[in-house]
Design an enzyme around this catalytic site. Structure first.
Site, PDB file in Angstrom:
ATOM      1  N   HIS A  50       8.170   3.446   0.412  1.00  0.00           N
ATOM      2  CA  HIS A  50       8.258   3.612  -1.033  1.00  0.00           C
ATOM      3  C   HIS A  50       7.426   4.807  -1.473  1.00  0.00           C
ATOM      4  CE1 HIS A  50       4.810   0.992  -0.177  1.00  0.00           C
ATOM      5  NE2 HIS A  50       4.246   1.508  -1.260  1.00  0.00           N
ATOM      6  N   ARG A  69     -12.916   1.558  -2.567  1.00  0.00           N
ATOM      7  CA  ARG A  69     -12.099   0.516  -3.191  1.00  0.00           C
ATOM      8  C   ARG A  69     -12.948  -0.732  -3.394  1.00  0.00           C
ATOM      9  NH1 ARG A  69      -6.606   1.078  -3.220  1.00  0.00           N
ATOM     10  NH2 ARG A  69      -6.232  -1.136  -2.838  1.00  0.00           N
ATOM     11  N   LYS A  73     -10.367  -5.933  -4.480  1.00  0.00           N
ATOM     12  CA  LYS A  73      -8.976  -5.497  -4.388  1.00  0.00           C
ATOM     13  C   LYS A  73      -8.219  -6.393  -3.405  1.00  0.00           C
ATOM     14  CE  LYS A  73      -7.603  -1.693  -6.082  1.00  0.00           C
ATOM     15  NZ  LYS A  73      -6.820  -1.535  -7.305  1.00  0.00           N
ATOM     16  N   CYS A  85      -5.193   6.357  -6.358  1.00  0.00           N
ATOM     17  CA  CYS A  85      -3.864   6.311  -5.754  1.00  0.00           C
ATOM     18  C   CYS A  85      -3.082   5.139  -6.330  1.00  0.00           C
ATOM     19  CB  CYS A  85      -3.932   6.211  -4.235  1.00  0.00           C
ATOM     20  SG  CYS A  85      -4.789   4.757  -3.627  1.00  0.00           S
ATOM     21  N   SER A  86      -1.776   5.244  -6.243  1.00  0.00           N
ATOM     22  CA  SER A  86      -0.915   4.164  -6.720  1.00  0.00           C
ATOM     23  C   SER A  86       0.535   4.556  -6.466  1.00  0.00           C
ATOM     24  CB  SER A  86      -1.153   3.884  -8.207  1.00  0.00           C
ATOM     25  OG  SER A  86      -0.503   2.678  -8.589  1.00  0.00           O
ATOM     26  N   GLU A 146       0.792  -0.537   4.047  1.00  0.00           N
ATOM     27  CA  GLU A 146       1.111   0.641   3.234  1.00  0.00           C
ATOM     28  C   GLU A 146       2.135   1.422   4.046  1.00  0.00           C
ATOM     29  OE1 GLU A 146       0.457   1.293   0.275  1.00  0.00           O
ATOM     30  OE2 GLU A 146      -1.426   0.355  -0.239  1.00  0.00           O
ATOM     31  N   GLU A 148       4.226   4.576   2.939  1.00  0.00           N
ATOM     32  CA  GLU A 148       4.479   5.489   1.829  1.00  0.00           C
ATOM     33  C   GLU A 148       4.741   6.887   2.330  1.00  0.00           C
ATOM     34  OE1 GLU A 148       1.505   3.006  -1.067  1.00  0.00           O
ATOM     35  OE2 GLU A 148       0.699   4.746  -0.070  1.00  0.00           O
TER      36      GLU A 148
END
Length: 148
Positions: A50, A69, A73, A85-86, A146, A148
């Site tokens: 994604h 972080r 979280k 980040c996102s 993750e 990405e």
């Protein structure tokens, strides 16, 4: 899953926010291929590729602002990371945020910067990269991904 140990806002976002699924060349997938997926589904095994972004604040003397972080979280707690980040998200209107719109949104949320300050930021895309990382199992035996 028992989500009681986490911040309710994070839990709600995992279930409600839809990330943009993409091909290996960063082309959004068609509706028939599952154009949007919840953050939760995209970040659990096996993980779905994604769109995401990382922001790095660089000072005039070339220092980079990193953050650790929060331990609270849900995904990758306590790790040192970029400035922010996102993910660009699909909005309730069905439109997708741009990377720059999403970055400004998250800078307000994560760092507490004003929206007007973020609107004036000169953002530059430095590169595109693709990666996949798995976190060690959490206390409830979940593996976060993750991709990405």
């Amino acid at each position: 899953m028992d989500w009681s140990q986490y911040n309710q806002g994070q839990v709600d976002a995992l279930h409600a926010d839809n990330v943009i699924l993409v091909s290996p060349d960063d082309v959004p997938l068609s509706d028939t291929e599952g154009l949007a997926r919840s953050k939760l589904a995209a970040h659990t095994l096996p993980g779905s590729l994604h769109r995401a972004f990382s922001v790095f604040f660089v000072t005039p003397d070339r220092k980079v602002l990193l953050q650790r972080r929060a331990l609270s979280k849900i995904t990758f707690p306590g790790l040192w990371a970029n400035t922010c980040c996102s993910h660009p998200l699909y909005l309730p209107s069905g439109e997708a945020e741009t990377v720059f719109e999403a970055a400004r949104r998250r800078l307000v949320q994560e760092l507490g910067l004003s929206a007007s300050f973020c609107e004036g930021l000169d953002m530059t895309r430095l590169c595109r990269l693709r990666y996949r990382a798995e976190a060690p199992k959490d206390a409830l035996g979940r593996v976060w991904v993750e991709h990405e």
